[in-house]
Design a protein around this motif. Structure first.
Motif, PDB file in Angstrom:
ATOM      1  N   ASP A 118       7.796  -1.333  -2.859  1.00  0.00           N
ATOM      2  CA  ASP A 118       6.487  -1.111  -2.255  1.00  0.00           C
ATOM      3  C   ASP A 118       5.473  -2.110  -2.794  1.00  0.00           C
ATOM      4  OD1 ASP A 118       7.446   1.199  -1.033  1.00  0.00           O
ATOM      5  OD2 ASP A 118       6.679   2.517  -2.604  1.00  0.00           O
TER       6      ASP A 118
ATOM      7  N   ARG B 283       1.392  -1.848  -3.126  1.00  0.00           N
ATOM      8  CA  ARG B 283       0.350  -0.837  -2.985  1.00  0.00           C
ATOM      9  C   ARG B 283      -1.019  -1.459  -3.223  1.00  0.00           C
ATOM     10  NH1 ARG B 283       2.714   4.412  -6.264  1.00  0.00           N
ATOM     11  NH2 ARG B 283       4.693   4.523  -5.153  1.00  0.00           N
ATOM     12  N   ALA B 284      -2.006  -0.949  -2.508  1.00  0.00           N
ATOM     13  CA  ALA B 284      -3.389  -1.383  -2.704  1.00  0.00           C
ATOM     14  C   ALA B 284      -4.254  -0.158  -2.965  1.00  0.00           C
ATOM     15  CB  ALA B 284      -3.900  -2.132  -1.489  1.00  0.00           C
ATOM     16  N   TYR B 285      -5.143  -0.288  -3.935  1.00  0.00           N
ATOM     17  CA  TYR B 285      -6.046   0.782  -4.333  1.00  0.00           C
ATOM     18  C   TYR B 285      -7.478   0.279  -4.235  1.00  0.00           C
ATOM     19  CZ  TYR B 285      -1.839   2.603  -6.656  1.00  0.00           C
ATOM     20  OH  TYR B 285      -0.572   3.059  -6.938  1.00  0.00           O
ATOM     21  N   SER B 286      -8.355   1.089  -3.676  1.00  0.00           N
ATOM     22  CA  SER B 286      -9.773   0.763  -3.646  1.00  0.00           C
ATOM     23  C   SER B 286     -10.342   0.888  -5.055  1.00  0.00           C
ATOM     24  CB  SER B 286     -10.519   1.724  -2.718  1.00  0.00           C
ATOM     25  OG  SER B 286     -11.919   1.574  -2.902  1.00  0.00           O
TER      26      SER B 286
ATOM     27  N   VAL C 271      -4.065  -4.561  -6.326  1.00  0.00           N
ATOM     28  CA  VAL C 271      -2.805  -4.708  -5.604  1.00  0.00           C
ATOM     29  C   VAL C 271      -1.681  -4.851  -6.615  1.00  0.00           C
ATOM     30  CG1 VAL C 271      -1.524  -6.084  -3.917  1.00  0.00           C
ATOM     31  CG2 VAL C 271      -4.005  -5.863  -3.707  1.00  0.00           C
TER      32      VAL C 271
ATOM     33  N   LYS D 227      -5.666   5.121  -3.712  1.00  0.00           N
ATOM     34  CA  LYS D 227      -4.666   4.382  -2.923  1.00  0.00           C
ATOM     35  C   LYS D 227      -5.129   4.275  -1.474  1.00  0.00           C
ATOM     36  CE  LYS D 227      -0.474   5.817  -3.326  1.00  0.00           C
ATOM     37  NZ  LYS D 227       0.910   6.296  -3.193  1.00  0.00           N
ATOM     38  N   GLN D 228      -5.117   3.047  -0.930  1.00  0.00           N
ATOM     39  CA  GLN D 228      -5.535   2.787   0.443  1.00  0.00           C
ATOM     40  C   GLN D 228      -4.350   2.590   1.376  1.00  0.00           C
ATOM     41  OE1 GLN D 228      -9.003   2.729   1.453  1.00  0.00           O
ATOM     42  NE2 GLN D 228      -8.838   3.834  -0.466  1.00  0.00           N
ATOM     43  N   TRP D 229      -3.329   1.875   0.876  1.00  0.00           N
ATOM     44  CA  TRP D 229      -2.151   1.667   1.715  1.00  0.00           C
ATOM     45  C   TRP D 229      -0.940   1.304   0.863  1.00  0.00           C
ATOM     46  CZ3 TRP D 229      -0.475  -3.265   0.947  1.00  0.00           C
ATOM     47  CH2 TRP D 229      -1.411  -4.262   0.704  1.00  0.00           C
ATOM     48  N   THR D 230       0.230   1.476   1.475  1.00  0.00           N
ATOM     49  CA  THR D 230       1.509   1.099   0.871  1.00  0.00           C
ATOM     50  C   THR D 230       2.317   0.359   1.927  1.00  0.00           C
ATOM     51  OG1 THR D 230       1.534   3.066  -0.517  1.00  0.00           O
ATOM     52  CG2 THR D 230       3.633   1.976  -0.176  1.00  0.00           C
ATOM     53  N   LEU D 231       2.909  -0.751   1.529  1.00  0.00           N
ATOM     54  CA  LEU D 231       3.765  -1.540   2.414  1.00  0.00           C
ATOM     55  C   LEU D 231       5.178  -1.511   1.837  1.00  0.00           C
ATOM     56  CD1 LEU D 231       4.178  -3.548   4.769  1.00  0.00           C
ATOM     57  CD2 LEU D 231       3.530  -5.367   3.170  1.00  0.00           C
ATOM     58  N   ASP D 232       6.137  -0.988   2.584  1.00  0.00           N
ATOM     59  CA  ASP D 232       7.517  -0.886   2.140  1.00  0.00           C
ATOM     60  C   ASP D 232       8.259  -2.176   2.467  1.00  0.00           C
ATOM     61  OD1 ASP D 232      10.098  -0.207   1.444  1.00  0.00           O
ATOM     62  OD2 ASP D 232      10.305   1.379   2.934  1.00  0.00           O
TER      63      ASP D 232
END
Length: 111
Positions: A87, A89-92, A80, A101-106
């Motif tokens: 942003d 960002r989280a990566y597996s 993370v 990359k699994q998700w991005t939160l703005d």
């Protein structure tokens, strides 16, 4: 970014990754995260990099935006990090040498 051996006789440098990229606004201001033999770090130039902890080989990178000072963290097999663009960002890390990359939160622009 350097790996040193404090017990070495003579030069303690084991490896180094040049983060200057020909710019005076370069390097890293973050604290790296280490997980399963891989070092993760954000760079001032805007890359999140994965480096083999044994050899210093850069394995992977992702552009996260210039001026990236956030220290990455590993939580439950996920990497993370935050970007200066606002942003998170989280990566597996299923394969730690090649994060996905699994998700991005703005959160909106922060810098």
């Amino acid at each position: 970014m350097l790996k040193l051996d404090p017990y070495a006789d003579g030069d303690p440098r084991l490896w180094g990754v040049d983060l200057t990229a020909g710019s005076e606004q370069a390097g890293t201001w973050s604290t790296p995260a280490v997980y399963q033999g891989v070092v993760y770090n954000n760079t001032m130039q805007g890359d999140l990099i994965a480096v083999d902890a044994e050899t210093g080989e850069v394995l992977w990178s992702d552009e996260v935006g210039w001026h990236s000072w956030s220290s990455p963290a590993v939580v439950d097999g996920m990497l993370v990090t935050a970007t200066c663009n606002g942003d998170v960002r989280a990566y597996s890390l299923e394969d730690p040498r090649s994060p996905v990359k699994q998700w991005t939160l703005d959160l909106g622009e922060t810098c």
